[in-house]
Design a protein around this motif. Sequence first.
Motif, PDB file in Angstrom:
ATOM      1  N   LEU A 283       0.859  -1.183   0.000  1.00 27.05           N
ATOM      2  CA  LEU A 283       0.000   0.000   0.000  1.00 27.05           C
ATOM      3  C   LEU A 283       0.895   1.232   0.000  1.00 27.05           C
ATOM      4  O   LEU A 283       1.668   1.450   0.940  1.00 27.05           O
ATOM      5  CB  LEU A 283      -0.906   0.015   1.225  1.00 27.05           C
ATOM      6  N   TYR A 284       0.790   2.028  -1.059  1.00 22.16           N
ATOM      7  CA  TYR A 284       1.598   3.241  -1.167  1.00 22.16           C
ATOM      8  C   TYR A 284       0.727   4.452  -0.852  1.00 22.16           C
ATOM      9  O   TYR A 284      -0.333   4.641  -1.454  1.00 22.16           O
ATOM     10  CB  TYR A 284       2.188   3.381  -2.575  1.00 22.16           C
ATOM     11  N   PHE A 285       1.187   5.281   0.094  1.00 21.52           N
ATOM     12  CA  PHE A 285       0.445   6.462   0.516  1.00 21.52           C
ATOM     13  C   PHE A 285       1.209   7.705   0.086  1.00 21.52           C
ATOM     14  O   PHE A 285       2.356   7.914   0.502  1.00 21.52           O
ATOM     15  CB  PHE A 285       0.244   6.457   2.030  1.00 21.52           C
ATOM     16  N   VAL A 286       0.583   8.523  -0.767  1.00 20.51           N
ATOM     17  CA  VAL A 286       1.227   9.740  -1.250  1.00 20.51           C
ATOM     18  C   VAL A 286       1.174  10.791  -0.139  1.00 20.51           C
ATOM     19  O   VAL A 286       0.087  11.141   0.327  1.00 20.51           O
ATOM     20  CB  VAL A 286       0.521  10.279  -2.506  1.00 20.51           C
ATOM     21  N   PRO A 287       2.312  11.312   0.308  1.00 24.89           N
ATOM     22  CA  PRO A 287       2.287  12.333   1.357  1.00 24.89           C
ATOM     23  C   PRO A 287       1.582  13.602   0.882  1.00 24.89           C
ATOM     24  O   PRO A 287       1.640  13.968  -0.292  1.00 24.89           O
ATOM     25  CB  PRO A 287       3.773  12.608   1.632  1.00 24.89           C
ATOM     26  N   ASN A 288       0.924  14.269   1.816  1.00 27.66           N
ATOM     27  CA  ASN A 288       0.273  15.551   1.543  1.00 27.66           C
ATOM     28  C   ASN A 288       1.163  16.650   2.107  1.00 27.66           C
ATOM     29  O   ASN A 288       1.329  16.749   3.321  1.00 27.66           O
ATOM     30  CB  ASN A 288      -1.117  15.596   2.192  1.00 27.66           C
ATOM     31  N   ARG A 289       1.782  17.432   1.205  1.00 28.14           N
ATOM     32  CA  ARG A 289       2.736  18.460   1.609  1.00 28.14           C
ATOM     33  C   ARG A 289       3.821  17.879   2.518  1.00 28.14           C
ATOM     34  O   ARG A 289       4.229  18.488   3.494  1.00 28.14           O
ATOM     35  CB  ARG A 289       2.017  19.638   2.252  1.00 28.14           C
ATOM     36  N   GLY A 290       4.196  16.657   2.162  1.00 28.15           N
ATOM     37  CA  GLY A 290       5.273  15.979   2.858  1.00 28.15           C
ATOM     38  C   GLY A 290       4.858  15.213   4.093  1.00 28.15           C
ATOM     39  O   GLY A 290       5.658  14.449   4.653  1.00 28.15           O
ATOM     40  N   ARG A 291       3.601  15.385   4.517  1.00 28.19           N
ATOM     41  CA  ARG A 291       3.184  14.786   5.782  1.00 28.19           C
ATOM     42  C   ARG A 291       2.441  13.473   5.550  1.00 28.19           C
ATOM     43  O   ARG A 291       1.525  13.399   4.740  1.00 28.19           O
ATOM     44  CB  ARG A 291       2.285  15.749   6.567  1.00 28.19           C
TER      45      ARG A 291
END
Length: 665
Positions: A99-107
């Motif tokens: 499962l790959y989670f794209v960070p939101n503004r690095g977080r």
Amino acid sequence: MRFQLFRPTLAVGAMLVLAIPGQARITRLVVEHTETLGHDGYQKLSAHAYGELDPKLPLNAIVTDLEFAPRNARGMVEYAATVTIVKPADMAKASGVLLYFVPNRGRINLTDGGFLADARKRGHVLVASGWQGDLEAANGIETMSVPVARNPDGSSITGPVLARFTDMREGATTLPILRGGVAGTADAASLDTSKATLTRRTSEDGEIVPLRSSDWAFADCSDTPFPGKPDPRKICLKGGFNPAYLYELVYSAKDPKVYGIGFAATRDINSYLRYGIQDDTGAANPVRERITWTVSQGNSQSGNFLRSFIHLGFNQDETGRVVFDGTNPNIAVRQQALNFRFAAPSGAAAMYEAGSDGVVWWEDYPDEARRHPTAGLLDRCRATGTCPKIVETFGSSEFYNLRASPDLVGTRADRDIPLPPNVRRYYFPGVSHGGGRGGFDPDPLQQACCELVPNPNPSSDTLRALQTALVDWVVKGELPPPSQYPRLDRGELVAPTWTAMGFPAIPGVPLPDGILTQFVQYDFGPKFHYNDLSGVIAMQPPTIRQILSTVVPRVDADGNEMAGVASVLHQVPLGTYTGWNTNASGFYKGHIRTNTGSFIPFAKTKAERLVSGDPRPSLEERYGTHEKYVAQVRAAAERLVRGRYLLQDDADRLIAQAEASKVLR
């Protein structure tokens, strides 16, 4: 449940990774820290991935300015990104799902509860990596390092940039040049203010008043009187800034970073973890031969990233293999403003910011209103057979704040755009951006931000069930529950006026007319590729060509939206839940509050309702007693569980919360 996987031998895997010369790849994956997590047999790896791209390869050529990036001795463009991997310490116990989670503004926090806790119980591998080259490195932030583009002779590339300033401190003399809330994305090419323009106005449509170039400077005046200490990332105004004004700065910037590499880096990191055996140094892939399925998820900005990632063809790696089998772009209805010169990746949907300017729909659609070619987000992956299964989720605030309308009904807002077979769409009615905190509180507190009480209506419970369904769709081939979203052909989408919507007139509550982010067609110049949100912006601020039509969901007599997958709280309401709210103060007072919905409580009794003139029945009139209210909550939760829009443990928790609440007590 554990899945039996086919695992290639080491020799075969090495051949897959090494047989193609010149391929863009991860050259090194360096694990810098390993941490044991809790008692579930998981560990957290903190690492850096070092990669390189061939700028001549067609799959990479779509990255704006890649051809102007510096190259190493092999003719490749290099980058580096942080990577976090949360995995079973014993990979023999892994499920085979990454499962790959794209960070939101690095977080991103891969050790949170909810869906992530479920994922660890199932043995999934969790991964996140940096993709934003505009973020400073910091603890807990996923970042990446990308090169600066320069002309072939080594000179700086320059271009026009716009920055806007509001709600500064009264009398402030110095402001950082922020774009998308981030400094340093576009340094001034010259400190000569006669080559730039600073203006002010009292409203978005007010008279634009230019300021004399001698009255301001590219400088820091916080410690040194005007004209201050020269600084290409700040502006100083003689006499200070006035928060009653909106200031706009247009200037020439230099040395754009090649931010679009973030798409290619995400492709290559996930491809390496899925298919790779070892890097160029001989270090082993920490999850080698244990990944069979990959699913990506992103919220808001990072969901937009996934939409553009698919659209630009990055779900195919350089050997033609699929990167992600499934994806969930959540509360994301635009493209990510990443792959053009002097982009501001952390931006949102503010005035003059790109993002809704090209393809935002999954199926092919002729964009006649803007005179753009017929296209859809899936065109490139269809041509290569690399499209993922898609579960798209979003809510009410996306219609009001982020221009969701064209995703569903196009730029003329006159017909429903059908969904392709590999796409499911689920709409969360009556929620803020990302949903509220939930609970069954009939008397929530007012917050200073907004003129109305912020919306508690949650979407997280439904989202968790749908994310679980997406993984099952990918792994087991089990179809998710049917799509649920508002449509024109059923009369569920209407013009954004209170009369068309059927919104009730509630004493003390503004009507929704005009509380909407307009859908604007901009002219950014001839070198901007609108459908791909790529290329070069030559005009700042862009010319506004037209305001396009939009629609919003119809509501019932209470003001609550009727279409989509309604939460338990929405089905058994304590008031009206909207996707819009208004600012209580500041330059935009009375205008839409970004990504914030509202809650307008019902009166508790009929007598109280009659005194206020509220046309909506009171809690007493609706439910009678606390016990009857809880019974309706239980029935709503059971319906959602049967439809597979809610997991049983979440249903049990919600029923218990309702029983413990103060509703009609």
